[in-house]
Motif scaffolding. Structure first.
Motif, PDB file in Angstrom:
ATOM      1  N   TRP A  91       7.905  13.836  -1.056  1.00 35.13           N
ATOM      2  CA  TRP A  91       9.126  14.575  -1.389  1.00 35.13           C
ATOM      3  C   TRP A  91       8.882  16.081  -1.375  1.00 35.13           C
ATOM      4  O   TRP A  91       9.665  16.841  -0.787  1.00 35.13           O
ATOM      5  CB  TRP A  91       9.622  14.129  -2.760  1.00 35.13           C
ATOM      6  N   GLN A 149      19.760  12.840   2.791  1.00 37.30           N
ATOM      7  CA  GLN A 149      18.611  13.431   2.112  1.00 37.30           C
ATOM      8  C   GLN A 149      17.908  12.422   1.213  1.00 37.30           C
ATOM      9  O   GLN A 149      16.685  12.260   1.282  1.00 37.30           O
ATOM     10  CB  GLN A 149      19.055  14.646   1.298  1.00 37.30           C
ATOM     11  N   SER A 196      11.361  13.670   7.574  1.00 34.56           N
ATOM     12  CA  SER A 196      11.924  14.791   8.330  1.00 34.56           C
ATOM     13  C   SER A 196      12.657  14.308   9.571  1.00 34.56           C
ATOM     14  O   SER A 196      13.732  14.810   9.903  1.00 34.56           O
ATOM     15  CB  SER A 196      10.805  15.765   8.720  1.00 34.56           C
ATOM     16  N   PHE A 212      25.429  14.474   3.756  1.00 36.95           N
ATOM     17  CA  PHE A 212      24.172  15.186   3.586  1.00 36.95           C
ATOM     18  C   PHE A 212      23.377  14.627   2.406  1.00 36.95           C
ATOM     19  O   PHE A 212      22.155  14.434   2.512  1.00 36.95           O
ATOM     20  CB  PHE A 212      24.445  16.677   3.377  1.00 36.95           C
ATOM     21  N   SER A 228      16.360   9.452   3.303  1.00 34.75           N
ATOM     22  CA  SER A 228      15.196   9.844   4.104  1.00 34.75           C
ATOM     23  C   SER A 228      13.958  10.029   3.229  1.00 34.75           C
ATOM     24  O   SER A 228      12.851   9.608   3.612  1.00 34.75           O
ATOM     25  CB  SER A 228      15.494  11.137   4.868  1.00 34.75           C
ATOM     26  N   ILE A 274      22.596  20.828  -4.120  1.00 34.57           N
ATOM     27  CA  ILE A 274      21.276  20.693  -3.500  1.00 34.57           C
ATOM     28  C   ILE A 274      20.208  20.446  -4.546  1.00 34.57           C
ATOM     29  O   ILE A 274      19.321  19.587  -4.369  1.00 34.57           O
ATOM     30  CB  ILE A 274      20.961  21.954  -2.673  1.00 34.57           C
ATOM     31  N   ALA A 302      10.429  18.589   1.388  1.00 38.61           N
ATOM     32  CA  ALA A 302      11.344  19.612   0.883  1.00 38.61           C
ATOM     33  C   ALA A 302      10.913  21.002   1.326  1.00 38.61           C
ATOM     34  O   ALA A 302      11.735  21.823   1.750  1.00 38.61           O
ATOM     35  CB  ALA A 302      11.424  19.531  -0.641  1.00 38.61           C
ATOM     36  N   SER A 329      16.405  12.740  -5.226  1.00 40.35           N
ATOM     37  CA  SER A 329      15.509  12.353  -4.136  1.00 40.35           C
ATOM     38  C   SER A 329      14.078  12.180  -4.630  1.00 40.35           C
ATOM     39  O   SER A 329      13.358  11.293  -4.153  1.00 40.35           O
ATOM     40  CB  SER A 329      15.555  13.401  -3.029  1.00 40.35           C
ATOM     41  N   SER A 352      15.998  12.774   8.652  1.00 40.18           N
ATOM     42  CA  SER A 352      16.949  13.823   8.275  1.00 40.18           C
ATOM     43  C   SER A 352      17.526  14.513   9.500  1.00 40.18           C
ATOM     44  O   SER A 352      18.744  14.716   9.613  1.00 40.18           O
ATOM     45  CB  SER A 352      16.267  14.858   7.373  1.00 40.18           C
ATOM     46  N   SER A 375      20.625  16.873  -5.835  1.00 40.58           N
ATOM     47  CA  SER A 375      20.203  15.883  -4.841  1.00 40.58           C
ATOM     48  C   SER A 375      18.692  15.870  -4.677  1.00 40.58           C
ATOM     49  O   SER A 375      18.088  14.809  -4.456  1.00 40.58           O
ATOM     50  CB  SER A 375      20.872  16.184  -3.502  1.00 40.58           C
ATOM     51  N   LEU A 376      18.043  17.035  -4.810  1.00 38.55           N
ATOM     52  CA  LEU A 376      16.587  17.071  -4.723  1.00 38.55           C
ATOM     53  C   LEU A 376      15.940  16.329  -5.892  1.00 38.55           C
ATOM     54  O   LEU A 376      14.940  15.629  -5.725  1.00 38.55           O
ATOM     55  CB  LEU A 376      16.096  18.520  -4.677  1.00 38.55           C
ATOM     56  N   GLY A 402      11.518  21.259   5.091  1.00 37.71           N
ATOM     57  CA  GLY A 402      12.938  21.428   5.357  1.00 37.71           C
ATOM     58  C   GLY A 402      13.429  22.818   4.991  1.00 37.71           C
ATOM     59  O   GLY A 402      14.284  23.387   5.682  1.00 37.71           O
TER      60      GLY A 402
END
Length: 296
Positions: free
Chosen positions: A118, A80, A38, A76, A83, A261, A122, A268, A41, A264-265, A125
């Protein structure tokens, strides 16, 4: 069957290592990873925002908005993913290993801790971003509403949706000239609002009435008044089309952003799992990065 501990790692035997109430989930290590992810980020997103604002120029001479959007999205995504990987690595490195597991099982548990980092980061965030997203949606709604009001160029038609039809009911064939024309202006606004709510076309009877009213109150000839009505009607329709196009772009941008998003998640999550396993391997091998963190 006895399982050998990794080289250089001391196995502590006793009741604590054999009891069934010992959890394999190391929550302090997970919380540490969430905090690190966090923090990274927040720092790098703020840094990227500061850089991005330097490229914005409201005079139209700045960088292209498309390239700014691509650069912002790329930054971004990189922040993400990196991090989450940093948080996962820290958790894998800090996790206390139970040596009743095989090497493969230990890797799986390290990776599972990375996934928990993660998931926690998430969720955290998302909670933090809810306020910002809500404000952005509210702002976008206000912009669209303003554009729609400008396109309609009318009084508040939501107060009485039948106002336009009542106007046609009591419309005079000989519009009054001179004096206070506020009532005539309000009626003209409702006519344009009715057209903006539809397909942007003003009915022929309304055009004729507007031309007569304009001619009676401005001194223009009927032909000139009719031309002015057509000109204003075209401008109102153009504003309406621009408002629709703005809403369409905002919708498509939201769809693309949501897919990015989500993608990317997922990436990640894979990165956090792999980084946590790598951190666990470095923990077992007692890797200290002497070449990187050299003592002076």
């Amino acid at each position: 069957m006895a399982i050998d501990a990794p080289t250089g790692v001391t196995v502590v035997s006793g009741a604590a290592s054999t009891t069934d109430d010992v959890s394999y989930v190391d929550w302090p290590a997970i919380f540490a990873g969430i905090l690190l992810a966090s923090a990274i980020s927040v720092v790098f997103i703020s840094f990227g925002s500061a850089i991005g604002l330097n490229f914005l120029d409201f005079d139209g001479e700045g960088a292209s908005p498309i390239w700014i959007a691509i650069a912002a999205a790329s930054w971004f995504l990189w922040v993400q993913i990196s991090s989450f990987m940093a948080g996962g690595y820290l958790t894998g490195r800090l996790r206390r290993r139970h040596f009743d597991a095989t090497e493969h099982e230990s890797d799986v548990r390290d990776g599972a801790h990375g996934l928990l980092v993660w998931a926690g980061a998430a969720v955290l965030g998302t909670i933090i971003a809810i306020g910002g997203i809500g404000a952005a949606v509210s702002t976008a709604g206000n912009v669209v509403a303003t554009a729609t009001n400008a396109a309609s160029n009318a009084a508040d038609v939501s107060v009485d949706p039948n106002a336009y039809f009542i106007d046609t009911l009591f419309r005079s064939n000989q519009p009054a000239a001179g004096g206070d024309i506020s009532a005539v202006r309000d009626e003209a606004g409702r006519i344009f609002a009715q057209a903006a709510l539809g397909d942007g076309t003003i009915a022929a009877d309304d055009k004729t009435y507007l031309a007569n009213v304009v001619a009676a109150n401005t001194g223009l000839t009927p032909e000139e008044a009719s031309a002015r009505v057509d000109q204003v009607a075209a401008a109102v329709n153009d504003a309406r089309l621009k408002a629709i196009e703005t809403a369409r772009i905002a919708r498509n941008t939201g769809i693309i952003g949501a897919f990015l998003i989500a993608a990317s998640l997922l990436i990640s999550a894979i990165g956090a799992y792999w980084a946590a396993q790598k951190g666990g391997n470095h923990r077992d091998d007692e890797t200290v990065f002497a070449d990187v963190f050299r003592r002076f």
